[in-house]
Write an enzyme that holds these catalytic residues in place. Structure first.
Site, mmCIF file in Angstrom:
data_model
loop_
_atom_site.group_PDB
_atom_site.id
_atom_site.type_symbol
_atom_site.label_atom_id
_atom_site.label_comp_id
_atom_site.label_asym_id
_atom_site.label_seq_id
_atom_site.Cartn_x
_atom_site.Cartn_y
_atom_site.Cartn_z
ATOM 1 N N SER A 316 0.828 -1.201 0.000
ATOM 2 C CA SER A 316 0.000 0.000 0.000
ATOM 3 C C SER A 316 0.866 1.255 0.000
ATOM 4 C CB SER A 316 -0.914 -0.024 1.228
ATOM 5 O OG SER A 316 -1.527 1.229 1.416
ATOM 6 N N TRP A 319 2.346 1.727 -3.399
ATOM 7 C CA TRP A 319 1.351 2.210 -4.374
ATOM 8 C C TRP A 319 1.401 3.729 -4.494
ATOM 9 C CZ3 TRP A 319 -2.692 5.620 -3.726
ATOM 10 C CH2 TRP A 319 -3.661 5.676 -4.735
ATOM 11 N N HIS A 320 1.726 4.391 -3.354
ATOM 12 C CA HIS A 320 1.702 5.848 -3.337
ATOM 13 C C HIS A 320 2.819 6.473 -4.155
ATOM 14 C CE1 HIS A 320 -1.096 5.208 -0.022
ATOM 15 N NE2 HIS A 320 -1.478 6.449 -0.194
ATOM 16 N N GLY A 321 3.905 5.777 -4.307
ATOM 17 C CA GLY A 321 4.976 6.386 -5.087
ATOM 18 C C GLY A 321 6.164 5.468 -5.249
ATOM 19 N N PHE B 118 0.135 10.530 -7.779
ATOM 20 C CA PHE B 118 0.084 9.089 -7.594
ATOM 21 C C PHE B 118 -0.722 8.442 -8.715
ATOM 22 C CE2 PHE B 118 2.242 10.218 -4.049
ATOM 23 C CZ PHE B 118 1.533 10.827 -3.055
#
Lengths: 363, 118
Positions: A316, A319-321, B118
């Site tokens: 998770s 996923w953000h960066g 994002f």
């Protein structure tokens, strides 16, 4: 196109005026066209990327239903295309640079090519949204769709396209397929949501963001200055992100759609677990349903359950960066949730916060 | 106290999210108030007060939600009264107030939505 622009105001006014004069089918066509215009406003080629994902997932869903013996392959195709696109546009350079650094550390000097390509806006959101559809069809939890317009609109629906909330097919696709009627109460509440969102973004987030940026532009801030900056960023990101979700929900209501609540006052959470029931709800429930539970959830030995939980948070975070700091952030939260749950169980404390999941719940 | 401790832990985590440079991150984690120079603590307090002031509407909104969750009597009573035309009136007044405040107080620096990255 950004929400707080005159371009968007004019775009929205034109689309909504025409929309309510059309029958249901034409409404969906109009929204689909408007969504592609919205998404391709600055970079028209972004639309091609989204079309590729839409086409593959639409095809995969139907093939899974028509040829259930091979549905694993069609799911794999959907996963490969969606995660592959993410891998190329978002994570390619990260992997290449890390391989280069590791090789350099052991004495091999390489200079691999890096991609110089803009990250398609919202790709992390709509790929996850589309994947939820193919996984649900694979599990038999929903039927494959046979209407390409409705399905394409489910993927591209512009109010929430760029930054969520991530909607499940069993929620948004059903709304796309159902006729919608004008509801003045819903429209009025939509105006309130949009205005509150604009206020949070333009007044709170942008002003607090100036403070955060000033602190983080310093190479050697004092302890007190740094943590004041961290506080400022914590308020900025909450105001900024919840503002987008509120504006998206408000705009969607003007077309007769109800998007899920994405933030439920996370800073009044009574535990890290409660925080994740309130922060970016659509993403945390997506990871719970499509990563954490399939990996085993909290079943099995305590160590295995802990690894499952922390792995989910690591993914998770990632996923953000495409950067290690996001992985560390995910790890930090994973450890916090695991440790507070473990201590809570050991002390036999009652479950804190709201026990009810907010997956797909609308306000 | 649970809410306070959770809030503190969540806030602290944002350092990892915001600082993308590993070297700076390591440096920041090693900072100590013991080496703060004269005047720097006051600057930190100034930034904190500035950020807290701009964030006041969020605090008020969150406190209202907390009172609602804990079914504080005045909040529950007030919400039960907000129906029909009265609700529409309050919503209209709220929108007008928000629009005015936005026009007057909006930042001169326009920042992208963070999650666009994002």
């Amino acid at each position: 196109m950004i929400f707080h622009s005159l371009d968007f105001a004019a775009f929205f006014a034109i689309v909504v005026t025409i929309y309510w004069r059309l029958p249901h089918r034409a409404q969906n066509l109009l929204l689909l066209a408007a969504s592609y215009v919205f998404y391709g406003w600055v970079h028209p080629w972004f639309v091609l990327i989204m079309l590729a994902s839409t086409t593959v997932d639409y095809w995969a869903g139907q093939r899974m239903e028509d040829d259930p013996a091979r549905r694993g392959r069609y799911l794999a195709a959907s996963l490969a295309v969606n995660l592959g696109m993410l891998g190329v546009f978002k994570y390619f350079n990260f992997f290449v640079e890390n391989v280069r650094d590791v090789l350099g550390a052991v004495g091999f000097t390489v200079a691999p090519p890096l991609l110089e390509i803009a990250l398609p806006a919202g790709i992390s959101f709509y790929t996850f949204q589309a994947l939820s559809y193919t996984v649900d069809v694979y599990k038999g939890e929903m039927h494959a769709r046979r209407d390409p317009i409705d399905f394409a609109l489910f993927v591209a629906f512009f109010p929430h396209l760029v930054a969520g909330p991530i909607m499940r097919a069993r929620n948004l696709l059903v709304q796309v397929e159902r006729p919608r009627t004008w509801n003045p109460t819903l429209a009025r509440s939509g105006v309130v949501l949009v205005m509150w969102g604009l206020f949070k973004k333009l007044v709170v987030a942008d002003n607090v963001g100036v403070v955060a940026n000033r602190v983080f532009s310093q190479s050697d801030p004092a302890f007190e200055v740094l943590w004041a900056g961290v506080f400022a960023f914590g308020m900025q990101i909450y105001a900024d992100f919840s503002a987008y979700s509120d504006i998206a929900r408000g705009v969607a209501r003007w077309f007769g759609f109800e998007l899920v609540v994405n933030f439920d006052h996370p800073y009044i959470a009574s535990s890290p677990t409660d925080f994740w029931r309130r922060w970016h709800i659509s993403l945390s429930t997506w990871f719970r349903d499509y990563v954490y539970i399939p990996l085993g959830g909290n079943r099995g030995p305590a160590l295995v359950a802990a690894c499952t939980l922390i792995t989910t948070f690591l993914v998770s975070g990632f996923w953000h960066g495409a950067n290690w700091n996001y992985v560390i952030w995910g790890f930090y939260h994973g450890v916090l949730v695991w440790s507070t749950r473990t201590v809570g169980r050991a002390l036999s404390l009652p479950a804190t916060g709201r026990g009810r999941s907010r997956s797909c719940r609308s306000a | 106290m649970q809410v306070g401790l959770t809030w503190t832990a969540m806030m602290a985590g944002w350092l990892f999210f915001r600082e993308t440079d590993a070297e700076y991150l390591g440096h920041f984690l090693r900072l100590s108030p013991a080496v703060t120079m004269e005047g720097e603590a006051a600057i930190g307090l100034h930034f904190f007060v500035l950020a807290a002031t701009w964030s006041l509407p969020l605090f008020v909104h969150d406190l209202w939600a907390l009172a609602r969750e804990r079914q504080v009597a005045p909040v529950a009573w007030l919400e039960s009264r907000l129906t029909g035309l009265r609700l529409a009136g309050v919503q209209a007044a709220g929108v007008g107030l928000l629009a005015t405040l936005t026009l007057v107080l909006r930042s001169t620096t326009s920042l992208d939505f963070i999650y666009f990255a994002f």
